[in-house]
Design an enzyme around this catalytic site. Structure first.
Site, PDB file in Angstrom:
ATOM      1  N   HIS A  93       0.813  -1.189   0.186  1.00 26.23           N
ATOM      2  CA  HIS A  93      -0.075  -0.052   0.080  1.00 26.23           C
ATOM      3  C   HIS A  93       0.973   1.366  -0.092  1.00 26.23           C
ATOM      4  O   HIS A  93       0.654   2.221  -0.776  1.00 26.23           O
ATOM      5  CB  HIS A  93      -1.161   0.135   1.532  1.00 26.23           C
ATOM      6  CG  HIS A  93      -1.817  -1.050   1.409  1.00 26.23           C
ATOM      7  ND1 HIS A  93      -1.611  -2.227   2.366  1.00 26.23           N
ATOM      8  CD2 HIS A  93      -2.889  -1.385   0.754  1.00 26.23           C
ATOM      9  CE1 HIS A  93      -2.824  -2.841   2.187  1.00 26.23           C
ATOM     10  NE2 HIS A  93      -3.443  -2.564   1.249  1.00 26.23           N
ATOM     11  N   ASP A 103      -3.842  -7.487  -7.147  1.00 22.69           N
ATOM     12  CA  ASP A 103      -5.298  -7.841  -7.462  1.00 22.69           C
ATOM     13  C   ASP A 103      -5.603  -7.482  -8.956  1.00 22.69           C
ATOM     14  O   ASP A 103      -6.166  -6.593  -9.345  1.00 22.69           O
ATOM     15  CB  ASP A 103      -6.079  -6.690  -6.507  1.00 22.69           C
ATOM     16  CG  ASP A 103      -6.151  -7.137  -5.134  1.00 22.69           C
ATOM     17  OD1 ASP A 103      -6.245  -8.442  -4.586  1.00 22.69           O
ATOM     18  OD2 ASP A 103      -5.617  -6.177  -4.185  1.00 22.69           O
TER      19      ASP A 103
HETATM   20  O1  PAF Z   1      -8.414  -3.893  -2.550  1.00 22.01           O
HETATM   21  C1  PAF Z   1      -8.947  -3.251  -1.838  1.00 22.01           C
HETATM   22  O2  PAF Z   1      -8.110  -3.201  -0.762  1.00 22.01           O
HETATM   23  C2  PAF Z   1     -10.176  -3.217  -1.964  1.00 22.01           C
HETATM   24  O3  PAF Z   1     -11.002  -4.225  -2.896  1.00 22.01           O
HETATM   25  C3  PAF Z   1     -10.736  -1.567  -2.248  1.00 22.01           C
HETATM   26  C4  PAF Z   1     -10.119  -1.643  -3.833  1.00 22.01           C
HETATM   27  C5  PAF Z   1     -10.062  -0.798  -1.445  1.00 22.01           C
HETATM   28  C6  PAF Z   1     -12.195  -1.399  -2.220  1.00 22.01           C
HETATM   29  O4  PAF Z   1     -12.657  -1.704  -0.933  1.00 22.01           O
END
Ligand code: PAF
Length: 284
Positions: free
Chosen positions: A37, A152
């Site tokens: 992140h 993802d």
């Molecule tokens: O990837 C994630 O953490 C979630 O799917 C997101 C994009 C924040 C949507 O809730």
């Protein structure tokens, strides 16, 4: 770092920045932040004038209630990490702020089957929830740039499709997966892995790498069955190992017909479900 819970106060603040010609980068998250992140945050801080990160554990994308209950939450720790990363604004709305009673926030678009295969086949309804929350957050933040992680793969492919279909005025930037030293893709779920499974789970990335080296010379059916065997021999329970076209996510049969090829895998390490992918040919 500024902190907002209410979207109206966030909007007032962002409108001021917009009026002054500032660009806004946005990183949507569900918290339990890790270096993956933070890599998205760093990219936004580097490329945009103002960076906004949201933390919201979205119930509509959990098809399994126990997964929602077990999802790690630690706002004080996340907030400290974001501040240290140079983030400008943390947006952590409540559930009623996101889904006010009576407000119709469905996103009625044809996902053209992208949501029912791979992850979608094992997590029915998951991507409808993801599309719903990402659209809602985009409406609230109205960023110039949206940052998402490559880990993802199916998620960002579907969001790219939504942006295109709805002509949303936002640019999607996909950041490569951050990995632990043994190659395991970083994920908030890794926090729940025992030391033993954390080590065993490296097999997923190893298998993706081995398969990548074989696609020019071996049959795809053999590559996939060898991969599934290797993952289960290592003590994980594989759900799928597929080789797909990176645009349509459809399983491919003849690599020579595709310019963009991706390997995707999902497996259980004990009671933790892990996913990973590797681009075999082409790029995002
Ligand atoms: O990837 C994630 O953490 C979630 O799917 C997101 C994009 C924040 C949507 O809730």
């Amino acid at each position: 770092m500024q902190y907002f819970v209410k979207h109206t106060t966030l909007k007032n603040k962002l409108d001021l920045y917009r009026k002054n010609g500032k660009t806004i980068g946005f990183i949507p998250t569900m918290g339990a932040l890790h270096d993956g992140h933070l890599k998205l945050v760093h990219a936004s801080v580097y490329e945009c004038d103002i960076s906004v990160c949201s933390i919201f554990v979205n119930p509509t994308q959990f098809n399994d209630v126990s997964d929602l209950v077990k999802y790690p939450r630690n706002l004080p720790k996340d907030s400290a990490l974001l501040k240290a990363a140079g983030l400008d604004i943390l947006f952590a709305p409540t559930i009623l702020e996101v889904y006010p009673n009576g407000m119709d926030i469905r996103v009625d678009i044809d996902l053209e089957g992208l949501d029912t295969i791979l992850e979608g086949a094992f997590r029915p309804g998951h991507f409808k929830g993801v599309v719903q929350i990402v659209k809602r957050l985009l409406d609230m933040v109205q960023p110039d740039v949206l940052y998402m992680g490559q880990k993802d793969f199916q998620q960002f492919t579907i969001i790219r499709h939504m942006i295109k279909t709805l002509h949303l005025p936002v640019k999607l930037v996909v950041i490569p997966t951050e990995r632990e030293p043994g190659g395991l893709a970083m994920s908030s779920r890794n926090e729940r892995l025992s030391a033993e499974y954390r080590k065993k789970a490296r097999v997923i990335f190893e298998t993706l790498n081995t398969s990548k080296t074989r696609i020019e010379k071996d049959s795809l059916v053999t590559i996939k069955s060898d991969a599934l065997k290797k993952i289960s021999d290592a003590g994980l329970i594989p759900e799928y190992f597929e080789i797909v076209d990176g645009n349509t996510l459809q399983v491919i049969h003849d690599p020579s017909q595709h310019e963009y090829i991706v390997g995707l895998a999902a497996a259980w390490a004990g009671d933790v479900r892990l996913i990973d992918n590797l681009i075999f040919r082409g790029k995002n």
